[in-house]
Structures are given as structure tokens and as C-alpha cells.
Design a protein around this motif. Structure first.
Motif, mmCIF file in Angstrom:
data_model
loop_
_atom_site.group_PDB
_atom_site.id
_atom_site.type_symbol
_atom_site.label_atom_id
_atom_site.label_comp_id
_atom_site.label_asym_id
_atom_site.label_seq_id
_atom_site.Cartn_x
_atom_site.Cartn_y
_atom_site.Cartn_z
ATOM 1 N N TYR A 93 0.685 -1.214 0.017
ATOM 2 C CA TYR A 93 0.055 0.022 0.143
ATOM 3 C C TYR A 93 0.740 1.227 -0.159
ATOM 4 O O TYR A 93 1.819 1.351 0.890
ATOM 5 C CB TYR A 93 -0.999 0.090 1.222
ATOM 6 C CG TYR A 93 -1.738 1.278 1.195
ATOM 7 C CD1 TYR A 93 -2.923 1.401 0.304
ATOM 8 C CD2 TYR A 93 -1.499 2.244 2.231
ATOM 9 C CE1 TYR A 93 -3.730 2.461 0.731
ATOM 10 C CE2 TYR A 93 -2.423 3.475 2.344
ATOM 11 C CZ TYR A 93 -3.356 3.587 1.550
ATOM 12 O OH TYR A 93 -4.405 4.611 1.453
ATOM 13 N N GLU A 94 0.948 1.955 -1.201
ATOM 14 C CA GLU A 94 1.546 3.070 -1.112
ATOM 15 C C GLU A 94 3.121 2.781 -1.082
ATOM 16 O O GLU A 94 3.936 3.485 -0.634
ATOM 17 C CB GLU A 94 1.301 4.224 -0.312
ATOM 18 C CG GLU A 94 -0.178 4.704 -0.735
ATOM 19 C CD GLU A 94 -0.459 6.154 0.455
ATOM 20 O OE1 GLU A 94 0.028 6.253 1.499
ATOM 21 O OE2 GLU A 94 -1.380 6.799 -0.053
ATOM 22 N N GLY A 95 3.307 1.436 -1.517
ATOM 23 C CA GLY A 95 4.801 1.153 -1.471
ATOM 24 C C GLY A 95 5.210 0.309 -0.511
ATOM 25 O O GLY A 95 6.258 -0.310 -0.386
ATOM 26 N N GLU A 96 4.470 0.260 0.636
ATOM 27 C CA GLU A 96 4.802 -0.061 1.848
ATOM 28 C C GLU A 96 4.096 -1.779 1.997
ATOM 29 O O GLU A 96 3.134 -1.771 1.675
ATOM 30 C CB GLU A 96 4.343 0.527 2.939
ATOM 31 C CG GLU A 96 4.982 0.145 4.325
ATOM 32 C CD GLU A 96 4.822 0.796 5.642
ATOM 33 O OE1 GLU A 96 5.153 0.644 6.724
ATOM 34 O OE2 GLU A 96 3.990 2.058 5.436
ATOM 35 N N LEU A 97 4.910 -2.680 2.358
ATOM 36 C CA LEU A 97 4.349 -4.020 2.607
ATOM 37 C C LEU A 97 3.416 -4.005 3.737
ATOM 38 O O LEU A 97 3.513 -3.678 4.785
ATOM 39 C CB LEU A 97 5.426 -5.212 2.830
ATOM 40 C CG LEU A 97 5.325 -6.510 2.760
ATOM 41 C CD1 LEU A 97 5.066 -6.777 0.984
ATOM 42 C CD2 LEU A 97 6.495 -7.401 3.038
ATOM 43 N N ALA A 98 1.946 -4.718 3.190
ATOM 44 C CA ALA A 98 1.021 -4.508 4.040
ATOM 45 C C ALA A 98 0.312 -5.947 4.592
ATOM 46 O O ALA A 98 -0.194 -5.906 5.480
ATOM 47 C CB ALA A 98 -0.043 -3.680 3.598
ATOM 48 N N GLY A 99 0.638 -6.846 3.858
ATOM 49 C CA GLY A 99 -0.029 -8.326 3.928
ATOM 50 C C GLY A 99 -0.080 -9.040 2.858
ATOM 51 O O GLY A 99 0.494 -8.710 1.645
ATOM 52 N N THR A 100 -1.061 -10.180 2.578
ATOM 53 C CA THR A 100 -1.162 -10.844 1.547
ATOM 54 C C THR A 100 -2.445 -10.924 0.890
ATOM 55 O O THR A 100 -3.496 -10.754 1.714
ATOM 56 C CB THR A 100 -0.698 -12.125 1.684
ATOM 57 O OG1 THR A 100 -1.612 -13.054 2.537
ATOM 58 C CG2 THR A 100 0.768 -12.029 2.092
ATOM 59 N N GLN A 101 -2.843 -11.305 -0.318
ATOM 60 C CA GLN A 101 -4.212 -11.305 -0.907
ATOM 61 C C GLN A 101 -3.935 -12.709 -1.799
ATOM 62 O O GLN A 101 -3.279 -12.628 -2.632
ATOM 63 C CB GLN A 101 -4.570 -10.341 -1.567
ATOM 64 C CG GLN A 101 -5.949 -10.416 -2.240
ATOM 65 C CD GLN A 101 -7.122 -10.739 -1.417
ATOM 66 O OE1 GLN A 101 -7.523 -9.721 -0.699
ATOM 67 N NE2 GLN A 101 -7.676 -11.900 -1.256
ATOM 68 N N GLY A 102 -4.798 -13.691 -2.072
ATOM 69 C CA GLY A 102 -4.613 -14.835 -2.494
ATOM 70 C C GLY A 102 -6.077 -15.423 -3.118
ATOM 71 O O GLY A 102 -7.027 -15.153 -2.432
ATOM 72 N N VAL A 103 -5.931 -16.456 -3.743
ATOM 73 C CA VAL A 103 -7.065 -17.535 -4.216
ATOM 74 C C VAL A 103 -6.657 -18.707 -4.143
ATOM 75 O O VAL A 103 -5.484 -19.197 -4.597
ATOM 76 C CB VAL A 103 -7.434 -16.894 -5.369
ATOM 77 C CG1 VAL A 103 -6.730 -17.091 -6.356
ATOM 78 C CG2 VAL A 103 -8.857 -17.576 -5.659
ATOM 79 N N SER A 104 -7.445 -19.715 -3.543
ATOM 80 C CA SER A 104 -7.069 -21.056 -3.734
ATOM 81 C C SER A 104 -8.195 -21.795 -4.678
ATOM 82 O O SER A 104 -9.263 -21.663 -4.452
ATOM 83 C CB SER A 104 -7.121 -21.727 -2.419
ATOM 84 O OG SER A 104 -6.863 -23.116 -2.241
ATOM 85 N N THR A 105 -7.715 -22.642 -5.684
ATOM 86 C CA THR A 105 -8.637 -23.304 -6.323
ATOM 87 C C THR A 105 -8.183 -24.807 -6.663
ATOM 88 O O THR A 105 -7.204 -25.157 -6.784
ATOM 89 C CB THR A 105 -8.841 -22.766 -7.652
ATOM 90 O OG1 THR A 105 -9.716 -23.183 -8.564
ATOM 91 C CG2 THR A 105 -7.465 -22.282 -8.418
ATOM 92 N N ARG A 106 -9.191 -25.777 -6.712
ATOM 93 C CA ARG A 106 -8.775 -27.118 -7.308
ATOM 94 C C ARG A 106 -9.940 -27.360 -8.439
ATOM 95 O O ARG A 106 -10.933 -26.859 -8.710
ATOM 96 C CB ARG A 106 -9.215 -27.888 -6.122
ATOM 97 C CG ARG A 106 -8.463 -27.707 -4.844
ATOM 98 C CD ARG A 106 -6.927 -28.160 -4.867
ATOM 99 N NE ARG A 106 -6.319 -27.959 -3.856
ATOM 100 C CZ ARG A 106 -5.750 -26.769 -3.452
ATOM 101 N NH1 ARG A 106 -5.960 -25.697 -4.224
ATOM 102 N NH2 ARG A 106 -5.114 -26.427 -2.348
ATOM 103 N N ASP A 107 -9.370 -28.180 -9.508
ATOM 104 C CA ASP A 107 -10.066 -28.382 -10.666
ATOM 105 C C ASP A 107 -10.555 -27.210 -11.260
ATOM 106 O O ASP A 107 -11.639 -27.018 -11.799
ATOM 107 C CB ASP A 107 -11.124 -29.474 -10.416
ATOM 108 C CG ASP A 107 -10.773 -30.631 -9.659
ATOM 109 O OD1 ASP A 107 -9.925 -31.195 -10.291
ATOM 110 O OD2 ASP A 107 -11.264 -31.120 -8.900
#
Length: 218
Positions: A93-107
Motif C-alpha cells: 500500500y503506497e509502496g509499503e508491504l502490508a499483507g497478502t491477498q490470494g485465491v485457492s482453487t482445485r479443478d
């Protein structure tokens, strides 16, 4: 047969993926980013009397916390295949590491759906960042990876996560009992379709085509 040389991002294209949406950037995580994320998570994500995750990874003992975090993400890389994959991206966020965002999927090639998940360091919470990063990921999944629906879930006692899903356009799709701390808690299940997505800032994406090939879309 001559294979030729490859960079890390060519061999594992997730490392070359970059999504920019206003002040938000989502990008693949190299090992330097992973250890920085472990440091951020160790500073705190939630209160001691709270547990927003079904797998209580934030309660890993301090002496094993960083190694456990690294091993999890190394495992995600090693298992990545068209039939089952997790796309975990660092959030800045505005260049500063803030966390993670992801997605998980099968098939995925059959179902065209996956489950989103995320976390933010405590000092970044309550500023609208969670909504922006979810909007960015969902727009990317629909527009660039051919998703047809996206799911998410949140414990009933996690109002912030529930509110993010609602702001982004997910609709309630049922309630489940799930185990937590040797008892059960209500988990709200959400569903998002492209027409319902409440979009945030316009995306600028680099590295999408190699990821499409990696998951079997090309």
C-alpha cells in the motif's frame, strides 16, 4: 533436446505477476518478500483473544514462526499445478508491504472458481486497504484468468472480513458450522459473480499471460 536457460520468473511465472490498482500493488513473492511478510505477521494480525483463521497459524510458537511461514509458501510453490493451485500475492500500500491477498482453487479448468483469503498487518487495518486489495484481485481473476465466480468465507465474529466481502459485492451463500478451539463457530459463506463485483481503481497488469499458460488456459 535443448531446453535453454530460464530466470526464476520464467520458470515460476507467479513471481513475475504484478497488479497495480491505485495505491495498491499485488505481486508475486520472492524469498526476500516472504521473510519480510513473516516479520510483519509476527508484529501482529489480530488480538490475543481473537482467531480469524480456520488454521490458527498465527499461534505458531515464536521460535518456529518464521520457518513455518516460509515452509508453507515453499510448499505452495512446489505443489503448483493446473489441477490444484494457490495464487498468493504480496500486498503493498503506497509502496509499503502490508499483507497478502490470494485465491485457492482445485479443478479450476472445470469449475472456474476459487476461494479468496487474505491478511493485513494490524497497523494497516481499518483504512480501507482490505477492500481495495480484494477488489483488485477479483477484477484480475475475472478479467485476466477467466474466473466465472469467486467464493469467500468469514467467521461470524469477524465483522471486518464480512464487511469487506459485502462491500466488494459478494452475496451471502449459506452458513456453516466449522471447528475452532475444540468447539464450533458459524462461518458465513459468500459468492461473487462478475456482474456483482464492485470495482475499485482501474488495473494495470503485467505478467498475466505466463500465469495463464501455467494454469492451463493457453
Amino acid at each position: 533436446m535443448t531446453i535453454g536457460r530460464r530466470t526464476l520468473a520464467e520458470a515460476y511465472p507467479v513471481l513475475g505477476l504484478r497488479i497495480v490498482a491505485g495505491p495498491i500493488e499485488l505481486a508475486g513473492m520472492d524469498d526476500g518478500t516472504l521473510i519480510a511478510l513473516a516479520d510483519l505477521a509476527a508484529e501482529g494480525i489480530h488480538g490475543d483473544d481473537e482467531m480469524p483463521f480456520q488454521q490458527p497459524w498465527t499461534r505458531t510458537p515464536a521460535e518456529r514462526f518464521h520457518l513455518h511461514y516460509l515452509q508453507h509458501h515453499w510448499g505452495v510453490r512446489s505443489r503448483f499445478a493446473p489441477g490444484a493451485w494457490d495464487l498468493d500475492l504480496a500486498v503493498r500500500y503506497e509502496g509499503e508491504l502490508a499483507g497478502t491477498q490470494g485465491v485457492s482453487t482445485r479443478d479450476f479448468l472445470a469449475t472456474r472458481t476459487g476461494e479468496t483469503g487474505s491478511w493485513l498487518g494490524r497497523r494497516f487495518q481499518g483504512r480501507g486497504i482490505g477492500t481495495l486489495m480484494r477488489q483488485a484481485l477479483c477484477a484480475f481473476l475475472f478479467d485476466h484468468l477467466d474466473f466465472e465466480q469467486i467464493t469467500s468465507s468469514a467467521f461470524d465474529d469477524n465483522p471486518a472480513s464480512n464487511q469487506v466481502s459485502q462491500k466488494v459485492g459478494y452475496r451471502l451463500n449459506g452458513v456453516q458450522r466449522v471447528p475452532r478451539n475444540e468447539t464450533w463457530v458459524s462461518s458465513n459463506e459468500y459468492l461473487l459473480t462478475p456482474d456483482a463485483l464492485v470495482r475499485g481503481p482501474q488495473l494495470t497488469v503485467t505478467g498475466a499471460e505466463p500465469v495463464r499458460k501455467l494454469i492451463g488456459l493457453e
